[in-house]
Design an enzyme around this catalytic site. Sequence first.
Site, short mmCIF file in Angstrom:
data_model
loop_
_atom_site.label_atom_id
_atom_site.label_comp_id
_atom_site.label_asym_id
_atom_site.label_seq_id
_atom_site.Cartn_x
_atom_site.Cartn_y
_atom_site.Cartn_z
N GLU A 162 8.42 -12.28 40.37
CA GLU A 162 8.50 -13.64 40.90
C GLU A 162 7.54 -13.90 42.05
O GLU A 162 7.00 -14.99 42.19
CB GLU A 162 9.93 -13.96 41.33
CG GLU A 162 10.89 -14.18 40.16
CD GLU A 162 11.33 -12.91 39.47
OE1 GLU A 162 11.04 -11.80 39.96
OE2 GLU A 162 12.00 -13.02 38.42
N HIS B 279 23.92 -14.71 40.14
CA HIS B 279 23.34 -15.73 39.26
C HIS B 279 23.91 -17.11 39.57
O HIS B 279 23.96 -17.96 38.69
CB HIS B 279 23.63 -15.41 37.80
CG HIS B 279 22.65 -14.47 37.17
ND1 HIS B 279 22.67 -13.13 37.41
CD2 HIS B 279 21.63 -14.67 36.30
CE1 HIS B 279 21.72 -12.53 36.71
NE2 HIS B 279 21.07 -13.45 36.03
C1 LIG Z 1 14.33 -10.67 39.53
C2 LIG Z 1 14.83 -11.18 38.22
N1 LIG Z 1 14.00 -11.94 37.47
C3 LIG Z 1 14.42 -12.40 36.28
C4 LIG Z 1 15.67 -12.12 35.82
C5 LIG Z 1 16.12 -12.64 34.47
N2 LIG Z 1 16.20 -11.53 33.53
C6 LIG Z 1 17.35 -10.89 33.32
S1 LIG Z 1 17.19 -9.60 32.31
C7 LIG Z 1 15.56 -9.87 32.11
C8 LIG Z 1 14.76 -8.96 31.22
C9 LIG Z 1 14.76 -7.56 31.71
O1 LIG Z 1 14.18 -6.71 30.78
P1 LIG Z 1 14.22 -5.14 30.92
O2 LIG Z 1 14.04 -4.75 32.34
O3 LIG Z 1 13.24 -4.58 29.96
O4 LIG Z 1 15.68 -4.71 30.54
P2 LIG Z 1 16.49 -4.91 29.18
O5 LIG Z 1 17.24 -6.21 29.32
O6 LIG Z 1 15.52 -4.89 28.08
O7 LIG Z 1 17.47 -3.79 29.14
C10 LIG Z 1 15.15 -10.99 32.84
C11 LIG Z 1 13.80 -11.54 32.86
C12 LIG Z 1 16.51 -11.37 36.66
N3 LIG Z 1 17.77 -11.09 36.30
N4 LIG Z 1 16.06 -10.89 37.84
#
Ligand SMILES: Cc1ncc(C[n+]2csc(CCOP(=O)(O)OP(=O)(O)O)c2C)c(N)n1
Lengths: 325, 318
Positions: A57, A126
């Site tokens: 971000e 959230h």
């Molecule tokens: C700082 C932040 N930015 C965006 C989000 C929204 N978000 C939640 S999960 C996610 C994807 C994360 O992917 P990854 O780290 O590969 O984990 P996975 O869900 O695949 O296990 C996003 C963008 C968040 N929770 N926190």
Amino acid sequence: MLYREALNRAYDEAMALDETVVTLGEDVGLYGGSFRVTEGLVEKYGEKRVMDTPIAELSIVGNAVGMAIGGLRPVAEIMTGNFSLLAFDQIINHMAKLRYMSNGKITLPMVVRFPQGVSKQLAAQHSESYEQMLCAVPGLRVLSVCDVNYAYHALKHAILSDDPYIFIEHELLYNKKGGVNFDEQLDPFKARIAKEGRYVTIVSYLKMVDDVMTAVPEIEKELGCSCEVIDLCSLNPVDYETLKASIEKTSRLVMVEEDHKTGGYGAQIVSWAAEELFYALDAPPLRLAGADVPIPYNRTLELASIPTPDSIAKDVIEWGRKNDV
Amino acid sequence: MNKLEAENIYFEMVRGRAFEYAAKEHYMQGDISGFLHLDIGQEALSVAAVKAFEKGDIFSTYREHIMAMARGIEPSAVMAELFGKASGVSGGKGGSMHLFEPSHFFYGGDAIVGGHIPNAVGCAYARKLQGSEDGVMVIFGDGATNGGAFFESLNNAATQKLPLLFLCENNGYAIGTAITRAAPFKEQVKKAEPYMLTYSVDGMDAEAVYNVVREAQTKIQEGHGPIFIEAFTCRFEGHSVSDSNAYRSAQEMEHCKAKDPIEHFKAVLREKYLLSDADISTLEEKAQKEVDDAVTFAKAAAEPEVDALFEHVFAEEV
Ligand SMILES: Cc1ncc(C[n+]2csc(CCOP(=O)(O)OP(=O)(O)O)c2C)c(N)n1
């Protein structure tokens, strides 16, 4: 048209009108945006103008600042407000200050879109609202949209304006239905009188305006008086003129917000009224806001932590009875 | 891994999957709300890593039900938390994304991508200061390796030679964005190579995960300093229950499901540990029963009192 469709239309028209408009954020492109606001834009304008970014971000906002310096009009989407905290250094120290520090030599035509608020059982990380912090920073325009028509006009205005804007959206408004008048010339800094009335001015913004509107019939019935409801629309600047006219007419002020009460944005409106309109008021202002606790997951506790139509009605009626409304 | 450990890991994988399907079903029925991130397809990794990192502290993300249970938190306490009940592991205040049990050295359940990684660095520092040898394991997705917090943590952990195991669950996606569209290469382990010892492992193979995590923890216990493991895996469902998964083709999903870690490990149990079909069924039935009991418990459990809203904001009232 849905609220999110109105925003999408504003994007679309601004991108068609000005080819320097670009947008960036997590999942805004191929995925269509996590709230579907940017749906279809990548197909129309290509990946060079609709950019999927890593989960970073600070870079999303920081890069947008640089894009604006470089001559583009970036619209950055922060997936939800809670994640924007990682970008607050860029928002506060760069986005808000570069113009002033450069003696006006640097202009930042950019928008950060900001979905936030208590949705449904998403728990504390959230559910936050950050207007109080954003409005405390000189150099940012802060819009907080409740109405669908306003959403379209305000976002389009923000994208095409030469100033840095924070465009706050409430996550529970995306599927709200409403008409849009595309030909209207709408001043996004002007407060919207959601309902006219004579005896109480209720001020709010974002989703709480709708909750206030739901509570109003009960309040009017119980107190036997009509309420005026004002949707602030713009939090910085504030349309104090509209507020003043209304409060001078009704002599009573109620401020409703979803955010935690301590330090909440409504304190600004109430303290302004105390300074400027003390003698116009027939009763102490009432401030309804969220509890000073992180938002809990459990639904009953979650609803107890924020104003709801029921609690707004109950609290305003109680206050009204105590104050001879 | 001995036979008992193997049986136990299989049992927990099967229980984990049954738990996730039950959670999904109750989400559809409205008993569970908010975000629900299922771990189906990634069970080998979640269970084997937690079992192998026997002692020590664990920090994880929002996709953590199975890890929490593998750590010893009762399925009933996890399910009750998903139902938002007072007897849930976080008292109904945290929900699916926030399961905490310090008595099991398990700290979430953090919903800010990458946000918990610096916390794990700090905890590893505390453990080093306290003379504890077990170390800390921090688990995160591939998407978390693009944020500043991750890079800062690699640097800090390596500079201070902290007892910290970074475990990256690379399932190829961050919600709908493929890792190769958000990073210049698929292998996120490359980001850690300049800083520390690294390993790559097939995250669909429970035995491989177990062995590599065991080895890493042993090294950490010997004072080696931080280690990074990348495990390649594949989630069978959308990012969360509300994600349609439309960005992955049918062919890709087929390929992914063909590597089912439960099927794979079942074969290992038969061939290497000589379990009979009856032995395996017994484990599966026991797993299903525990999940059914957890649901029954969660359903019957009490809601928190409204006064709980103001409890636990601070440790001390003033
Ligand atoms: C700082 C932040 N930015 C965006 C989000 C929204 N978000 C939640 S999960 C996610 C994807 C994360 O992917 P990854 O780290 O590969 O984990 P996975 O869900 O695949 O296990 C996003 C963008 C968040 N929770 N926190």
